[in-house]
Write a protein that holds these residues in place. Structure first.
Motif, PDB file in Angstrom:
ATOM      1  N   GLU A  24       1.190  -1.142  -0.365  1.00 50.57           N
ATOM      2  CA  GLU A  24       0.136   0.089  -0.268  1.00 50.57           C
ATOM      3  C   GLU A  24       1.168   1.493  -0.273  1.00 50.57           C
ATOM      4  N   ILE A  25       0.652   1.953  -0.944  1.00 52.84           N
ATOM      5  CA  ILE A  25       1.489   3.526  -1.028  1.00 52.84           C
ATOM      6  C   ILE A  25       0.940   4.618  -0.275  1.00 52.84           C
ATOM      7  N   ASP A  26       0.737   4.425   0.592  1.00 55.92           N
ATOM      8  CA  ASP A  26      -0.037   5.754   0.761  1.00 55.92           C
ATOM      9  C   ASP A  26       0.891   7.548   0.841  1.00 55.92           C
ATOM     10  N   GLY A  27      -0.253   8.057  -0.043  1.00 56.16           N
ATOM     11  CA  GLY A  27       0.028   9.826  -0.667  1.00 56.16           C
ATOM     12  C   GLY A  27      -0.697  10.313  -0.023  1.00 56.16           C
ATOM     13  N   ASN A  28      -2.113   9.934   0.616  1.00 54.98           N
ATOM     14  CA  ASN A  28      -2.602  10.768   1.702  1.00 54.98           C
ATOM     15  C   ASN A  28      -3.657  11.663   1.115  1.00 54.98           C
ATOM     16  N   GLY A  29      -4.227  10.217   0.717  1.00 59.63           N
ATOM     17  CA  GLY A  29      -5.891  10.232  -0.062  1.00 59.63           C
ATOM     18  C   GLY A  29      -6.499   9.017  -0.468  1.00 59.63           C
ATOM     19  N   ASP A  30      -7.612   9.041  -1.358  1.00 62.58           N
ATOM     20  CA  ASP A  30      -8.501   8.020  -2.016  1.00 62.58           C
ATOM     21  C   ASP A  30      -7.540   7.021  -2.722  1.00 62.58           C
ATOM     22  N   PRO A  31      -7.720   6.187  -2.332  1.00 62.94           N
ATOM     23  CA  PRO A  31      -7.376   5.079  -3.569  1.00 62.94           C
ATOM     24  C   PRO A  31      -7.016   5.400  -5.047  1.00 62.94           C
ATOM     25  N   ASN A  32      -6.238   5.157  -5.792  1.00 59.65           N
ATOM     26  CA  ASN A  32      -6.828   5.807  -7.236  1.00 59.65           C
ATOM     27  C   ASN A  32      -6.461   4.885  -7.988  1.00 59.65           C
ATOM     28  N   SER A  33      -4.962   4.084  -7.604  1.00 57.42           N
ATOM     29  CA  SER A  33      -4.646   3.066  -9.430  1.00 57.42           C
ATOM     30  C   SER A  33      -4.120   1.357  -8.282  1.00 57.42           C
ATOM     31  N   SER A  34      -4.193   0.303  -9.289  1.00 55.71           N
ATOM     32  CA  SER A  34      -3.623  -0.405  -8.091  1.00 55.71           C
ATOM     33  C   SER A  34      -2.847  -1.123  -9.598  1.00 55.71           C
ATOM     34  N   LEU A  35      -1.480  -1.503  -9.599  1.00 60.73           N
ATOM     35  CA  LEU A  35      -0.726  -1.949  -9.977  1.00 60.73           C
ATOM     36  C   LEU A  35      -0.026  -3.639  -9.794  1.00 60.73           C
ATOM     37  N   ILE A  36       0.506  -4.154 -10.985  1.00 61.91           N
ATOM     38  CA  ILE A  36       0.767  -5.400 -10.513  1.00 61.91           C
ATOM     39  C   ILE A  36       2.524  -5.286 -11.010  1.00 61.91           C
ATOM     40  N   LEU A  37       3.428  -5.207 -10.975  1.00 64.35           N
ATOM     41  CA  LEU A  37       5.032  -5.185 -10.846  1.00 64.35           C
ATOM     42  C   LEU A  37       5.757  -6.523 -10.892  1.00 64.35           C
ATOM     43  N   ILE A  38       5.732  -6.771 -12.042  1.00 60.59           N
ATOM     44  CA  ILE A  38       6.687  -8.159 -12.077  1.00 60.59           C
ATOM     45  C   ILE A  38       8.147  -7.899 -12.161  1.00 60.59           C
ATOM     46  N   GLU A  39       9.196  -8.332 -11.739  1.00 59.17           N
ATOM     47  CA  GLU A  39      10.413  -8.517 -12.294  1.00 59.17           C
ATOM     48  C   GLU A  39      10.638 -10.189 -12.876  1.00 59.17           C
ATOM     49  N   CYS A  40      11.780  -9.329 -13.789  1.00 63.61           N
ATOM     50  CA  CYS A  40      12.468 -10.903 -14.211  1.00 63.61           C
ATOM     51  C   CYS A  40      13.712 -10.600 -14.313  1.00 63.61           C
ATOM     52  N   LYS A  41      14.532 -11.849 -14.511  1.00 65.89           N
ATOM     53  CA  LYS A  41      16.934 -11.738 -14.856  1.00 65.89           C
ATOM     54  C   LYS A  41      16.738 -12.268 -16.149  1.00 65.89           C
ATOM     55  N   TYR A  42      17.461 -11.722 -17.001  1.00 68.38           N
ATOM     56  CA  TYR A  42      17.553 -12.902 -17.961  1.00 68.38           C
ATOM     57  C   TYR A  42      19.195 -12.786 -18.300  1.00 68.38           C
ATOM     58  N   ASP A  43      19.585 -13.166 -18.858  1.00 64.23           N
ATOM     59  CA  ASP A  43      20.879 -13.724 -19.212  1.00 64.23           C
ATOM     60  C   ASP A  43      21.620 -13.027 -20.202  1.00 64.23           C
ATOM     61  N   LYS A  44      22.555 -12.253 -19.175  1.00 60.98           N
ATOM     62  CA  LYS A  44      22.502 -11.264 -19.948  1.00 60.98           C
ATOM     63  C   LYS A  44      23.573 -11.131 -21.260  1.00 60.98           C
ATOM     64  N   GLU A  45      24.567 -11.906 -21.135  1.00 63.62           N
ATOM     65  CA  GLU A  45      25.322 -12.604 -22.205  1.00 63.62           C
ATOM     66  C   GLU A  45      24.389 -12.691 -24.235  1.00 63.62           C
ATOM     67  N   MET A  46      23.344 -13.584 -24.171  1.00 63.72           N
ATOM     68  CA  MET A  46      22.535 -13.766 -24.807  1.00 63.72           C
ATOM     69  C   MET A  46      21.529 -12.905 -25.320  1.00 63.72           C
ATOM     70  N   ILE A  47      20.642 -11.410 -24.416  1.00 62.16           N
ATOM     71  CA  ILE A  47      20.379 -11.086 -24.250  1.00 62.16           C
ATOM     72  C   ILE A  47      20.619  -9.291 -25.068  1.00 62.16           C
ATOM     73  N   SER A  48      21.404  -8.968 -24.322  1.00 62.62           N
ATOM     74  CA  SER A  48      22.645  -7.878 -24.254  1.00 62.62           C
ATOM     75  C   SER A  48      22.765  -6.649 -25.623  1.00 62.62           C
ATOM     76  N   PRO A  49      22.678  -7.833 -26.632  1.00 63.49           N
ATOM     77  CA  PRO A  49      22.903  -6.972 -27.845  1.00 63.49           C
ATOM     78  C   PRO A  49      21.813  -5.997 -28.679  1.00 63.49           C
ATOM     79  N   LEU A  50      20.803  -7.809 -28.798  1.00 62.48           N
ATOM     80  CA  LEU A  50      18.840  -7.242 -27.997  1.00 62.48           C
ATOM     81  C   LEU A  50      18.280  -5.368 -27.189  1.00 62.48           C
ATOM     82  N   LEU A  51      18.604  -6.320 -26.248  1.00 67.68           N
ATOM     83  CA  LEU A  51      18.036  -4.776 -25.687  1.00 67.68           C
ATOM     84  C   LEU A  51      18.949  -3.485 -25.324  1.00 67.68           C
TER      85      LEU A  51
END
Length: 311
Positions: free
Chosen positions: A100-127
């Protein structure tokens, strides 16, 4: 198999973490990650995100992918806080993956955050050639795509339930969402672009790229690759260099060594076997080529990686 499918067959997302972020009032936070791909799914309301001077608004039903985990700031719509607290500090109070990220107000948004690791050597040229935020809004009138919409619904459903294999499923769905964002981006590249991914759209070069990635151990020559592409030797070599930014065999060597580095990290094959798998006639030739790029021998590289894992 098409070139993008072959290019991505050794690219895997793993160590997925996900959180539900509920914002209220004028909330904001900053976030920085290394070797991480991020996804945001907007469940309700909306938010703004500032990544590398690229500003984007997202609203309910939207998805954002950050290919390179640049430092970024997320905040409530119509608000840009002067001070954004680091998300990692806020997550110390996270329970059951919900914050809950409280900014002193009514609820206004709900997000899903997804973090993924990757093999840097294989994907770095693409990224390295992708924009800070995907998908790009000018790809469609409302910045969304039917396939992505379906994937968001499935990923959202999975994240809201506690079932066996949940992390594995989210890993797979995140990978699918990444692929969808990539192919929409590549399909939208203008002909005049300098981006080497344009080769994926080239009816001739894509055949040669797919062949190199499918069979890196084969004794490829410019002549053989030109035959695969259906072009003359000189025309193919020039077209490849102009589009990709390097000669075909230089690209092949680079891919072979990145693939070898991945095999060394996986520790499933002997160095001699890896040498053969990536197309080198002898272990000494492989070792010399590997050392020129990575600064150490394959044996030393594997040992260093093992020590880093134990540290």
């Amino acid at each position: 198999m098409d070139a993008l499918s072959v290019l991505l067959q050794n690219v895997h997302l793993f160590e997925t973490k996900y959180y539900r972020l509920n914002g209220a009032g004028n909330w904001s936070y900053s976030m920085s990650r290394k070797d991480t791909i991020l996804f945001y799914l907007v469940m309700s309301g909306g938010f703004c995100i500032d990544v590398g001077n690229s500003l984007r608004e997202a609203r309910a039903g939207d998805m954002i992918m950050i290919p390179n985990a640049h430092k970024h700031v997320s905040y409530a719509l119509n608000h840009h806080g002067d001070v954004a607290e680091p998300l990692d500090e806020l997550l110390t109070n996270c329970q059951d993956r919900t914050l809950e990220i409280d900014g002193n107000g009514d609820p206004n948004s709900s997000l899903i955050l997804i973090e993924c690791k990757y093999d840097k050597e294989m994907i770095s040229p693409l990224l390295s050639v992708l924009p800070p935020i995907l998908p790009e809004l000018n790809d469609a009138a409302d910045g969304r795509f039917e396939v992505i919409d379906v994937e968001i619904k499935l990923l959202t459903l999975e994240s809201e339930r506690e079932r066996m294999g949940k992390t594995a499923v989210i890993n797979h769905w995140a990978s699918i969402m990444m692929i969808e964002c990539l192919r929409v981006y590549i399909e939208s590249l203008p002909e005049a672009t300098e981006n080497w991914l344009k080769a994926m759209k080239d009816p001739f070069l894509t055949k040669a790229l797919a062949a190199m990635h499918e069979a890196p151990s084969q004794s490829w020559t410019i002549h053989k690759l030109a035959e695969v592409a259906g072009m003359s030797r000189s025309s193919f070599a020039q077209r490849f260099k102009d589009t990709v930014g390097m000669p075909p065999l230089t690209y092949l060597i680079d891919y072979r060594l990145r693939l070898a580095a991945r095999y060394l990290r996986l520790q499933q094959n002997s160095i001699s076997r890896i040498s053969d798998m990536v197309g080198y006639a002898s272990d000494s030739t492989f070792s010399q080529a590997f050392k020129r790029v990575y600064g150490v021998s394959p044996k030393a590289y594997r040992k260093q990686y093992q020590q880093q894992k134990l540290a």
